[in-house]
Scaffold this motif. Structure first.
Motif, PDB file in Angstrom:
ATOM      1  N   ASN A  39     -11.467   9.530   1.329  1.00 49.31           N
ATOM      2  CA  ASN A  39     -10.428  10.063   0.612  1.00 49.31           C
ATOM      3  C   ASN A  39      -9.848   9.180  -0.457  1.00 49.31           C
ATOM      4  OD1 ASN A  39      -7.084  11.275   1.761  1.00 49.31           O
ATOM      5  ND2 ASN A  39      -7.848  11.280  -0.190  1.00 49.31           N
ATOM      6  N   HIS A  96      -7.390   8.473  -3.658  1.00 50.63           N
ATOM      7  CA  HIS A  96      -5.991   9.048  -4.308  1.00 50.63           C
ATOM      8  C   HIS A  96      -6.268   8.415  -5.955  1.00 50.63           C
ATOM      9  CE1 HIS A  96      -4.218  10.622  -0.915  1.00 50.63           C
ATOM     10  NE2 HIS A  96      -4.355   9.585  -0.374  1.00 50.63           N
ATOM     11  N   GLU A 120      -6.093  15.884   1.661  1.00 48.30           N
ATOM     12  CA  GLU A 120      -4.863  15.888   2.726  1.00 48.30           C
ATOM     13  C   GLU A 120      -3.520  16.538   1.942  1.00 48.30           C
ATOM     14  OE1 GLU A 120      -4.150  11.792   3.904  1.00 48.30           O
ATOM     15  OE2 GLU A 120      -3.767  11.211   1.653  1.00 48.30           O
ATOM     16  N   HIS A 121      -3.423  16.384   0.511  1.00 45.48           N
ATOM     17  CA  HIS A 121      -1.889  17.101   0.164  1.00 45.48           C
ATOM     18  C   HIS A 121      -1.832  18.396   0.114  1.00 45.48           C
ATOM     19  CE1 HIS A 121      -1.835  12.965  -2.054  1.00 45.48           C
ATOM     20  NE2 HIS A 121      -1.786  12.717  -0.651  1.00 45.48           N
ATOM     21  N   ARG A 150       0.757  -1.355  -0.004  1.00 44.01           N
ATOM     22  CA  ARG A 150       0.182   0.082  -0.110  1.00 44.01           C
ATOM     23  C   ARG A 150       0.746   1.305   0.094  1.00 44.01           C
ATOM     24  NH1 ARG A 150      -1.218   4.141  -0.058  1.00 44.01           N
ATOM     25  NH2 ARG A 150      -2.729   5.645   0.829  1.00 44.01           N
ATOM     26  N   HIS A 184      -7.950   5.994   1.323  1.00 45.68           N
ATOM     27  CA  HIS A 184      -8.289   6.075   2.732  1.00 45.68           C
ATOM     28  C   HIS A 184      -9.807   6.076   2.771  1.00 45.68           C
ATOM     29  CE1 HIS A 184      -4.371   7.100   3.002  1.00 45.68           C
ATOM     30  NE2 HIS A 184      -4.531   8.499   2.484  1.00 45.68           N
TER      31      HIS A 184
HETATM   32 ZN   LIG Z   1      -3.069   9.573   1.394  1.00 51.85          ZN
END
Ligand SMILES: [Zn+2]
Ligand SMILES: O=C(O)CC[C@@H](O)C(=O)O
Length: 550
Positions: free
Chosen positions: A467, A469, A503-504, A406, A462
């Motif tokens: 979330n 990606h 989150e980024h 992961r 996640h």
């Molecule tokens: Zn992440």
């Protein structure tokens, strides 16, 4: 109840009725050791730090890639007088003007953003940071704060000639309260170092990222990093107890409180969490460390559809809720890239490929209790055909190996070239529609394939945090590809009432698109806060807030 080892290898048997489960488990027992041997092969790549192996020489200047960015002519250019001042504050070893030394600070780890800074400063105390910022503010010199340089949106590297202020030399642990778990440390402490320190005392850092071997806690706070266990410990807005921040004019805001409850006045620290160095530099962090769990289990499951991934998650909340510490998903395209770029050979911890994978971690205090809970949960998933196959780590090495798959996805995506990266908060039921839509669009545009610009479109993330990606792993930058992706990805997210950055953060990459997630009144309020706290605009310019239309 069978011990956990009995389910080390869970073989899905579609035709098995619930009443015959007991017969199936013994057969799983017999093959328990074989898949784990395969899982071991996943330890072959280093994951201690985010490190891009490609040369950074070819990374284009950010100002070339984003031509709308123009150097603010009101910023002063560096002079010998400025260097003389910094030399009076810092020892020679903490100042560099050498292009070679500056290269890794000018270029981000993804090799996507390149700045043109001519000066790197590495203060080792808050007082030094204060003197530097006061001088820069008085002389209108632009500054970019930098932690471990593991950011993904170009927020930590300069765009033009901003002075780089690195927190690398600020790395002391200031105090730890073994009763409350309050840790106070310098901003430049590496996340993994802090976690190892706490492990010896029976505590854990309340955040964990693939970049833990390189990222600094100050950078984590400045970007409000989320990570792999937010599901369990919550966001930094909840776990940070206090901050020490140096403002643009050199003022030190000293609020390294270790109090859990403090209801006096505006909670100013919250403003700096996620402000990406645009309001000041975080120099110290006080954070609440939870107790480290004594019993940790990790399982990797093969799943046939995204609906089933959601069903497994829903059930985990019902059946594992108090011990669940991570629930991550990734698709087949993700594991294929990990296998292709990071693992020697074609090893797989599961017997065959699956369209989706789920990584579940439990962290509790009673091994027998947790083993039993997890076993029951996994048996239920198999019986109801929610998962097709799975392995449960039997020791620390296997635990790390499963997590490596992961955690290795971002690195695997960047192996062939630039990655178009999106971290979206969107409702989980439509998560994977985004990935499929994007794949279809890029296919239709004829840009995916062996000899094409795009290597793969991958989806992971996640689930528990809502979330996703979305990574589009490419071989080279292409305007054609960029136009297929953007602004579609942002419009789609806004249509689903999501966030274009879960989150980024915004950095230089996402700032022009802030309006997809925030109203004009909110953006206006943000601008007013920025102007009040940094009237000269020296702190991390060209980023975070969109350019103001003249
Ligand atoms: Zn992440
Ligand atoms: O590279 C990415 O897109 C995600 C990085 C990080 O947030 C992760 O969850 O691994």
């Amino acid at each position: 109840m069978l011990p956990l080892a009995a389910t080390a290898r869970l073989q899905g048997q579609a035709r098995l009725a619930g009443s015959r489960i007991a017969q199936r488990i013994p057969s799983a027992l017999r093959i328990a050791s074989a898949p784990m041997a395969r899982a071991r092969a996943f330890s072959l790549f280093p994951k201690a730090a985010y490190a891009s192996s490609a040369s950074s020489e070819k990374v284009p200047l950010s100002s070339e890639r984003y031509p709308y960015l123009k150097r603010d002519p009101s910023f002063k250019k560096l002079s010998q007088e400025d260097i003389d001042f910094f030399t009076s504050v810092l020892p020679p070893s903490a100042i560099s003007q050498d292009d070679g030394d500056l290269e890794p600070y000018n270029v981000d780890w993804m090799h996507k953003f390149r700045g043109q800074s001519k000066l790197l400063l590495k203060p080792s105390s808050t007082e030094q940071v204060s003197k530097i910022l006061k001088y820069c503010n008085d002389h209108k010199l632009a500054v970019v704060p930098q932690g471990g340089n593991t950011g993904l949106v170009g927020g930590g590297v300069p765009v033009f000639d901003e002075i780089i202020l690195s927190t690398a030399n600020m790395n002391s642990i200031r105090s730890f309260d073994e009763v409350s778990g309050a840790l106070v440390c310098d901003a430049g402490c590496i996340l993994e170092v802090l976690d190892n320190y706490l492990a010896e005392k029976g505590y854990i850092m309340p955040l964990d990222l693939g970049a833990k071997g390189s990222c600094h806690i100050g950078g984590n706070v400045a970007t409000n990093a989320g990570g792999l266990r937010l599901l369990r410990y919550g966001s930094l807005h909840g776990t940070v107890l206090g901050l020490e921040v140096v403002l643009a004019d050199g003022t030190i805001l000293d609020n390294l409180s270790t109090l859990r409850k403090d209801n006096t006045g505006y909670d100013l620290k919250q403003l700096f969490i996620g402000s990406e160095g645009t309001l000041g530099i975080v120099t110290g962090v006080s954070i609440m460390a939870p107790k480290r769990s004594k019993a940790v289990n990790v399982a990797l499951l093969g799943v046939s559809s995204f609906e089933q991934v959601q069903a497994a998650y829903k059930r985990s909340r019902d059946e594992l809720s108090e011990i669940l510490s991570a629930f991550e998903f990734f698709d087949e395209a993700s594991i294929n890239l990990v296998k292709k770029h990071l693992v020697a050979g074609n090893n797989d911890p599961l017997e065959s490929s699956h369209p989706f994978y789920v990584l579940i971690e439990t962290s509790g205090s009673n091994k027998d209790h947790d083993d039993e809970k997890l076993t029951q949960y996994l048996e239920g998933l198999l019986t109801d055909e929610i998962v097709q196959d799975g392995v449960v780590a039997q020791d620390t090495t296997q635990f790390k190996n499963l997590w490596s798959i992961r955690e290795g996805i971002p690195e695997a995506c960047s192996k062939t070239g630039p990655v178009y990266k999106y971290d979206l908060s969107i409702p989980v039921p439509v998560f994977y529609n985004m990935v499929e839509d994007m794949r279809a669009r890029l296919n239709e545009a004829g840009v995916i394939g062996e000899d094409k610009d795009v290597e793969a479109v991958v989806g992971f993330g996640h689930i528990g945090d809502g979330n996703l990606h979305l990574n589009i792993a490419s071989k080279r930058y292409s305007d054609k590809v960029a136009k297929v992706i953007e602004p579609y990805v942002y419009e789609w997210t806004a249509k689903h009432a999501g966030s274009i950055s879960s989150e980024h953060g915004l950095g230089v990459f996402k700032s022009p698109y802030l309006h997809y997630s925030k109203s004009s009144n909110m953006i206006d309020m943000m601008r007013r806060i920025k102007k009040m706290m940094d009237p000269q605009g020296i702190m991390n310019p060209y980023k975070y807030l969109p350019e103001e239309k003249q």
